[in-house]
Motif scaffolding. Structure first.
Motif, PDB file in Angstrom:
ATOM      1  N   SER A 201     -31.807  90.174 -48.281  1.00 55.24           N
ATOM      2  CA  SER A 201     -30.947  90.685 -47.222  1.00 55.24           C
ATOM      3  C   SER A 201     -31.709  90.759 -45.907  1.00 55.24           C
ATOM      4  CB  SER A 201     -30.433  92.080 -47.596  1.00 55.24           C
ATOM      5  OG  SER A 201     -31.492  93.016 -47.560  1.00 55.24           O
ATOM      6  N   LEU A 202     -30.959  90.931 -44.828  1.00 53.68           N
ATOM      7  CA  LEU A 202     -31.570  91.046 -43.509  1.00 53.68           C
ATOM      8  C   LEU A 202     -32.338  92.353 -43.351  1.00 53.68           C
ATOM      9  CD1 LEU A 202     -28.704  89.627 -41.262  1.00 53.68           C
ATOM     10  CD2 LEU A 202     -30.790  88.476 -42.013  1.00 53.68           C
ATOM     11  N   GLN A 203     -32.228  93.236 -44.328  1.00 52.88           N
ATOM     12  CA  GLN A 203     -32.954  94.498 -44.277  1.00 52.88           C
ATOM     13  C   GLN A 203     -34.320  94.400 -44.954  1.00 52.88           C
ATOM     14  OE1 GLN A 203     -30.249  97.279 -46.083  1.00 52.88           O
ATOM     15  NE2 GLN A 203     -28.929  97.391 -44.286  1.00 52.88           N
ATOM     16  N   ASP A 204     -34.605  93.267 -45.562  1.00 49.37           N
ATOM     17  CA  ASP A 204     -35.872  93.084 -46.262  1.00 49.37           C
ATOM     18  C   ASP A 204     -36.930  92.647 -45.255  1.00 49.37           C
ATOM     19  OD1 ASP A 204     -37.919  92.568 -48.002  1.00 49.37           O
ATOM     20  OD2 ASP A 204     -36.644  91.605 -49.497  1.00 49.37           O
ATOM     21  N   ARG A 205     -37.463  93.609 -44.515  1.00 47.60           N
ATOM     22  CA  ARG A 205     -38.351  93.315 -43.403  1.00 47.60           C
ATOM     23  C   ARG A 205     -39.638  92.620 -43.838  1.00 47.60           C
ATOM     24  NH1 ARG A 205     -36.099  92.269 -39.275  1.00 47.60           N
ATOM     25  NH2 ARG A 205     -38.234  92.040 -38.525  1.00 47.60           N
ATOM     26  N   GLN A 206     -40.193  93.010 -44.972  1.00 49.04           N
ATOM     27  CA  GLN A 206     -41.460  92.419 -45.406  1.00 49.04           C
ATOM     28  C   GLN A 206     -41.328  90.913 -45.596  1.00 49.04           C
ATOM     29  OE1 GLN A 206     -43.039  94.012 -49.059  1.00 49.04           O
ATOM     30  NE2 GLN A 206     -44.844  92.701 -49.032  1.00 49.04           N
ATOM     31  N   LYS A 207     -40.276  90.490 -46.282  1.00 52.48           N
ATOM     32  CA  LYS A 207     -40.087  89.070 -46.539  1.00 52.48           C
ATOM     33  C   LYS A 207     -39.682  88.315 -45.274  1.00 52.48           C
ATOM     34  CE  LYS A 207     -37.927  88.008 -50.383  1.00 52.48           C
ATOM     35  NZ  LYS A 207     -36.943  88.046 -51.493  1.00 52.48           N
ATOM     36  N   ILE A 208     -38.867  88.951 -44.438  1.00 52.19           N
ATOM     37  CA  ILE A 208     -38.449  88.301 -43.197  1.00 52.19           C
ATOM     38  C   ILE A 208     -39.647  88.065 -42.283  1.00 52.19           C
ATOM     39  CG2 ILE A 208     -37.142  88.618 -41.063  1.00 52.19           C
ATOM     40  CD1 ILE A 208     -35.002  90.022 -42.731  1.00 52.19           C
ATOM     41  N   ASP A 209     -40.467  89.093 -42.092  1.00 53.75           N
ATOM     42  CA  ASP A 209     -41.650  88.953 -41.237  1.00 53.75           C
ATOM     43  C   ASP A 209     -42.598  87.895 -41.789  1.00 53.75           C
ATOM     44  OD1 ASP A 209     -40.643  90.922 -39.606  1.00 53.75           O
ATOM     45  OD2 ASP A 209     -41.885  92.521 -40.442  1.00 53.75           O
ATOM     46  N   HIS A 210     -42.750  87.882 -43.107  1.00 56.21           N
ATOM     47  CA  HIS A 210     -43.621  86.890 -43.741  1.00 56.21           C
ATOM     48  C   HIS A 210     -43.063  85.486 -43.537  1.00 56.21           C
ATOM     49  CE1 HIS A 210     -46.534  85.299 -46.558  1.00 56.21           C
ATOM     50  NE2 HIS A 210     -45.574  84.761 -47.285  1.00 56.21           N
ATOM     51  N   GLY A 211     -41.750  85.342 -43.693  1.00 56.97           N
ATOM     52  CA  GLY A 211     -41.115  84.038 -43.514  1.00 56.97           C
ATOM     53  C   GLY A 211     -41.240  83.527 -42.092  1.00 56.97           C
ATOM     54  N   VAL A 212     -41.078  84.425 -41.119  1.00 60.90           N
ATOM     55  CA  VAL A 212     -41.211  84.037 -39.707  1.00 60.90           C
ATOM     56  C   VAL A 212     -42.613  83.508 -39.427  1.00 60.90           C
ATOM     57  CG1 VAL A 212     -41.299  84.928 -37.350  1.00 60.90           C
ATOM     58  CG2 VAL A 212     -39.408  85.571 -38.853  1.00 60.90           C
ATOM     59  N   LYS A 213     -43.624  84.182 -39.960  1.00 59.38           N
ATOM     60  CA  LYS A 213     -45.007  83.740 -39.745  1.00 59.38           C
ATOM     61  C   LYS A 213     -45.253  82.366 -40.371  1.00 59.38           C
ATOM     62  CE  LYS A 213     -46.971  88.398 -39.460  1.00 59.38           C
ATOM     63  NZ  LYS A 213     -47.860  89.402 -40.109  1.00 59.38           N
ATOM     64  N   LEU A 214     -44.690  82.145 -41.553  1.00 61.83           N
ATOM     65  CA  LEU A 214     -44.867  80.851 -42.215  1.00 61.83           C
ATOM     66  C   LEU A 214     -44.228  79.726 -41.406  1.00 61.83           C
ATOM     67  CD1 LEU A 214     -44.216  81.700 -45.983  1.00 61.83           C
ATOM     68  CD2 LEU A 214     -46.400  81.134 -44.921  1.00 61.83           C
ATOM     69  N   VAL A 215     -43.019  79.976 -40.907  1.00 61.45           N
ATOM     70  CA  VAL A 215     -42.315  78.950 -40.125  1.00 61.45           C
ATOM     71  C   VAL A 215     -43.044  78.682 -38.814  1.00 61.45           C
ATOM     72  CG1 VAL A 215     -40.185  78.409 -38.883  1.00 61.45           C
ATOM     73  CG2 VAL A 215     -40.076  79.428 -41.163  1.00 61.45           C
ATOM     74  N   GLU A 216     -43.512  79.739 -38.158  1.00 61.17           N
ATOM     75  CA  GLU A 216     -44.239  79.559 -36.898  1.00 61.17           C
ATOM     76  C   GLU A 216     -45.485  78.699 -37.097  1.00 61.17           C
ATOM     77  OE1 GLU A 216     -44.972  83.542 -35.642  1.00 61.17           O
ATOM     78  OE2 GLU A 216     -43.116  83.674 -34.468  1.00 61.17           O
ATOM     79  N   LYS A 217     -46.098  78.829 -38.256  1.00 65.30           N
ATOM     80  CA  LYS A 217     -47.307  78.060 -38.544  1.00 65.30           C
ATOM     81  C   LYS A 217     -46.990  76.627 -38.956  1.00 65.30           C
ATOM     82  CE  LYS A 217     -51.447  78.131 -41.471  1.00 65.30           C
ATOM     83  NZ  LYS A 217     -52.182  78.871 -42.539  1.00 65.30           N
ATOM     84  N   ALA A 218     -45.877  76.440 -39.675  1.00 68.14           N
ATOM     85  CA  ALA A 218     -45.587  75.128 -40.264  1.00 68.14           C
ATOM     86  C   ALA A 218     -44.741  74.224 -39.376  1.00 68.14           C
ATOM     87  CB  ALA A 218     -44.882  75.312 -41.614  1.00 68.14           C
TER      88      ALA A 218
END
Length: 245
Positions: free
Chosen positions: A212-229
């Motif tokens: 869900s959009l409330q899962d901040r840990q996974k969302i923040d982690h996903g954003v960092k991965l996309v920014e890097k890749a």
């Protein structure tokens, strides 16, 4: 996926390719890398879209395929006038599920470990085998939750003693006092559900990878991965946009 025939929506008279063509939009495909077949499909899509396909960004790439993409696939696509905008590695955290979400989805009763429901489960094991085989699989599955019949106290005890992220007991059968006491001592949430083991496993399979959009840990982690890749500079250049600082 790369086996998508690109015709979804045709029954309504408006397929994906038609939408792109009507809007004269630049299309960037996000696909899971599946080897040569995937590349063949993308090249066919490019023919259909003609000059409207910018390129592709590969998602959920196995670690063993990353070097292949870099050394062989990217240059090949470039020669075919198709840009590779990056590759996102397979990530266990993004595919994980919080124990709390499992409880809600399965309609379970939390017997103990209510303070550990935010723990993230990355792997699932079904305890329908002999104990020795179960131990072998368990040791190869970090951050796992175990789905097992409420009558399999042998599997339950092994799972708890190895500190699994969650123990899901099927068949509406509650654990005995020994299992409950050890689970409390080890900080393992124990959840009892009404469904049989097979049904529980299918329900869990359907929800893995969703969050869900409330899962901040996974969302923040996903954003960092996309920014890097992802090659945002390449995208901005293709769209004639100025990169934001």
């Amino acid at each position: 996926n790369c086996d998508n025939n690109f015709s979804e929506g045709s029954s309504f008279g408006l397929s994906g390719s038609q939408v792109i063509t009507l809007l004269n939009a630049q299309a960037l495909f996000v696909e899971r890398y599946e080897g040569d077949f995937c590349i063949d499909s993308l090249l066919e899509f490019k023919k259909i879209l003609k000059g409207l396909m910018m390129g592709v960004f590969f998602n959920k790439v196995e670690a063993a395929d990353l070097e292949e993409l870099k050394q062989y696939v990217s240059p090949f696509l470039y020669r075919k006038e198709m840009e590779l905008f990056g590759a996102l590695p397979m990530d266990t955290l993004l595919g994980s599920v919080a124990v709390r979400d499992l409880v809600d989805h399965l309609g379970g009763d939390v017997v103990c470990g209510k303070d550990r429901l935010d723990a993230l489960v990355e792997n699932f094991l079904v305890g329908g085998m002999q104990v020795d085989k179960f131990i072998t699989y368990l040791l190869k599955s970090p951050h796992a939750a175990v789905i097992v019949g409420g009558d399999r106290t042998d599997i339950q005890l092994v799972a708890v003693e190895n500190g699994v992220k969650g123990l899901i007991l099927s068949g509406n059968l509650y654990p005995n006092e020994t299992i409950t006491a050890r689970a409390e001592a080890k900080g393992v949430p124990v959840v009892v559900v009404r469904d049989d083991t097979y049904t529980v496993a299918k329900k869990v399979e359907a929800m893995v990878g969703r969050f869900s959009l409330q899962d901040r840990q996974k969302i923040d982690h996903g954003v960092k991965l996309v920014e890097k890749a992802f090659d945002f500079e390449k995208l901005y250049n293709r769209l004639n946009l100025a990169a934001t600082p």
